[in-house]
Motif scaffolding. Structure first.
Motif, short mmCIF file in Angstrom:
data_model
loop_
_atom_site.label_atom_id
_atom_site.label_comp_id
_atom_site.label_asym_id
_atom_site.label_seq_id
_atom_site.Cartn_x
_atom_site.Cartn_y
_atom_site.Cartn_z
N ALA A 1 -21.73 3.25 2.31
CA ALA A 1 -21.94 3.01 3.74
C ALA A 1 -20.69 2.42 4.39
O ALA A 1 -20.27 2.85 5.48
N ASP A 2 -20.06 1.44 3.74
CA ASP A 2 -18.84 0.85 4.28
C ASP A 2 -17.71 1.87 4.31
O ASP A 2 -16.91 1.91 5.26
N PHE A 3 -17.63 2.68 3.25
CA PHE A 3 -16.59 3.72 3.23
C PHE A 3 -16.76 4.66 4.42
O PHE A 3 -15.78 4.95 5.13
N ASN A 4 -17.96 5.16 4.63
CA ASN A 4 -18.20 6.11 5.73
C ASN A 4 -17.89 5.47 7.08
O ASN A 4 -17.34 6.12 7.98
N GLN A 5 -18.23 4.19 7.23
CA GLN A 5 -17.93 3.50 8.48
C GLN A 5 -16.41 3.38 8.70
O GLN A 5 -15.92 3.63 9.80
N ASP A 6 -15.69 3.04 7.65
CA ASP A 6 -14.24 2.89 7.77
C ASP A 6 -13.56 4.24 8.02
O ASP A 6 -12.58 4.32 8.79
N LEU A 7 -14.05 5.29 7.37
CA LEU A 7 -13.47 6.62 7.58
C LEU A 7 -13.66 7.05 9.04
O LEU A 7 -12.72 7.55 9.67
N ALA A 8 -14.84 6.84 9.57
CA ALA A 8 -15.10 7.18 10.97
C ALA A 8 -14.25 6.32 11.90
O ALA A 8 -13.81 6.78 12.96
N GLY A 9 -13.99 5.07 11.48
CA GLY A 9 -13.20 4.17 12.32
C GLY A 9 -11.77 4.62 12.53
O GLY A 9 -11.12 4.19 13.50
N LEU A 10 -11.27 5.48 11.67
CA LEU A 10 -9.91 5.99 11.85
C LEU A 10 -9.78 6.83 13.11
O LEU A 10 -8.67 7.03 13.61
N ASP A 11 -10.90 7.34 13.61
CA ASP A 11 -10.89 8.15 14.84
C ASP A 11 -11.05 7.30 16.09
O ASP A 11 -10.96 7.83 17.20
N ASP A 12 -11.30 6.01 15.93
CA ASP A 12 -11.45 5.12 17.08
C ASP A 12 -10.11 5.03 17.82
O ASP A 12 -9.09 4.68 17.21
N PRO A 13 -10.08 5.34 19.11
CA PRO A 13 -8.80 5.27 19.85
C PRO A 13 -8.14 3.91 19.80
O PRO A 13 -6.93 3.79 19.98
N GLY A 14 -8.92 2.86 19.53
CA GLY A 14 -8.35 1.52 19.48
C GLY A 14 -7.85 1.12 18.10
O GLY A 14 -7.28 0.02 17.95
N PHE A 15 -8.05 1.97 17.09
CA PHE A 15 -7.64 1.60 15.74
C PHE A 15 -6.13 1.41 15.65
O PHE A 15 -5.36 2.22 16.16
N MET A 16 -5.71 0.36 14.95
CA MET A 16 -4.28 0.16 14.64
C MET A 16 -4.17 -0.73 13.42
O MET A 16 -5.03 -1.57 13.17
N MET A 17 -3.11 -0.50 12.64
CA MET A 17 -2.79 -1.41 11.54
C MET A 17 -1.32 -1.21 11.16
O MET A 17 -0.80 -0.09 11.23
N PRO A 18 -0.62 -2.29 10.80
CA PRO A 18 0.76 -2.13 10.33
C PRO A 18 0.77 -1.46 8.97
O PRO A 18 -0.09 -1.70 8.12
N SER A 19 1.75 -0.60 8.77
CA SER A 19 1.90 0.05 7.48
C SER A 19 2.50 -0.91 6.46
O SER A 19 3.04 -1.96 6.81
N PRO A 20 2.41 -0.55 5.16
CA PRO A 20 3.24 -1.25 4.19
C PRO A 20 4.72 -1.10 4.56
O PRO A 20 5.09 -0.24 5.36
N ILE A 21 5.55 -1.93 3.97
CA ILE A 21 6.99 -1.81 4.17
C ILE A 21 7.53 -0.71 3.26
O ILE A 21 7.27 -0.72 2.06
N LEU A 22 8.23 0.24 3.83
CA LEU A 22 8.92 1.25 3.02
C LEU A 22 10.36 0.76 2.81
O LEU A 22 11.14 0.67 3.76
N TRP A 23 10.67 0.43 1.57
CA TRP A 23 12.02 0.01 1.22
C TRP A 23 12.82 1.21 0.74
O TRP A 23 12.37 1.96 -0.13
N THR A 24 13.99 1.39 1.32
CA THR A 24 14.96 2.37 0.83
C THR A 24 16.13 1.57 0.24
O THR A 24 16.70 0.72 0.92
N ALA A 25 16.44 1.86 -1.02
CA ALA A 25 17.57 1.19 -1.68
C ALA A 25 18.50 2.26 -2.20
O ALA A 25 18.08 3.34 -2.62
N TRP A 26 19.81 1.96 -2.16
CA TRP A 26 20.79 2.92 -2.61
C TRP A 26 21.92 2.21 -3.34
O TRP A 26 22.20 1.03 -3.10
N GLY A 27 22.51 2.93 -4.26
CA GLY A 27 23.63 2.40 -5.02
C GLY A 27 24.41 3.54 -5.66
O GLY A 27 23.91 4.66 -5.80
N ARG A 28 25.63 3.24 -6.04
CA ARG A 28 26.54 4.27 -6.56
C ARG A 28 26.90 3.97 -8.00
O ARG A 28 27.12 2.80 -8.37
N ARG A 29 26.94 5.01 -8.82
CA ARG A 29 27.36 4.83 -10.21
C ARG A 29 28.87 4.61 -10.25
O ARG A 29 29.63 5.36 -9.63
#
Length: 272
Positions: free
Chosen positions: A243-271
């Protein structure tokens, strides 16, 4: 395009991955990731100097969008090897300078000192043998070659919301618990800078990016595909009720839904 499929990879394709490519949701996930992340990935690759004649390795090619860009960038004089434990979404790529290989980066060998660039995105955090995989990627670099890796850090995103409209749903928390139970290192993105230094790379640097995911965005498309693929796993483990899963899945269509994403880290280095 050349297809090279060596022998056994240590098990059925995708068995080590919680979100494996065999799931019917995988195509939607790859489309969402490409829309959201490819612009930043391409910027980093351009800044590393990727150009005509380079030999590049794309580890865990997924839907193939980055490999396709690399093949066009390096041109006929260059070469791109794109690998995946389950390359089903790579088979249709059309480029004479692009080779697709079924390959498990955790167990299968790679040519050493062969590439000007090795790139991977959202692969290592899923691997129990991520340090061995990273060592293989470093060894595959030519002297002076660049490693660019991109990984999420979702370990700090379950804090209190800044606004009432921001939502960390029960299903999102259940997904995090599922990942933890399956050995995903949800903090690995933050570790990247130190790990690249520890593997002997020089000129190491890193950048973190985050996004506001909202209804209709590629971030919400990613959430939806991940939720749907993990639905049975999360419910069967008792992390979320149906029941909670179905409620949360439907909530993704709510025009007011928002949440910050995880941080995507890009790292680079040279051999050296």
């Amino acid at each position: 395009m050349e297809h090279n499929e060596p022998g056994a990879t240590g098990g059925p394709p995708g068995q080590a991955y919680l979100l494996d490519n065999a799931g019917r949701e995988a195509s939607a996930r790859f489309s969402a990731l490409a829309a959201m992340l490819d612009p930043g990935t391409i910027r980093h690759l351009e800044e590393r100097g990727v150009s005509s004649g380079w030999h590049c390795l794309e580890v865990g090619g997924g839907g193939g969008s980055v490999a396709t860009w690399l093949a066009a960038r390096v041109g006929p004089a260059g070469h791109v090897l794109v690998t995946d434990i389950d390359p089903r979404f790579l088979e249709s790529l059309q480029a004479l300078n692009l080779e697709v290989r079924r390959h498990d980066i955790a167990t299968d060998p790679l040519p050493e000192a062969a590439f000007d660039l090795v790139h991977s995105r959202l692969v290592l955090l899923h691997l129990p043998e991520r340090e061995k995989a990273l060592a293989r990627m470093v060894a595959a670099l030519k002297p002076g070659g660049w490693l660019v890796d991109e990984e999420f850090d979702s370990s700090i995103d379950l804090v209190s919301s800044a606004y009432p409209e921001e939502v960390y749903s029960k299903t999102y928390v259940a997904m995090a618990r599922t990942m933890d139970s399956r050995g995903v290192d949800r903090r690995f993105g933050r570790r990247l800078f130190g790990r690249l230094r520890a593997h002997g790379l020089v000129d190491v640097n890193a950048e973190g990016r985050t996004f506001m995911w909202h209804s209709g965005s590629s971030g919400v498309s990613l959430l939806r595909s991940n939720y749907e693929q993990l639905r049975s796993t999360m419910i069967d483990a008792g992390y979320i009720t149906e029941a909670d899963f179905n409620q949360d899945l439907a909530g993704l269509d709510d025009p007011g839904f928002m949440m910050p994403s995880p941080i995507l880290w890009t790292a680079w280095g040279r051999r050296p």
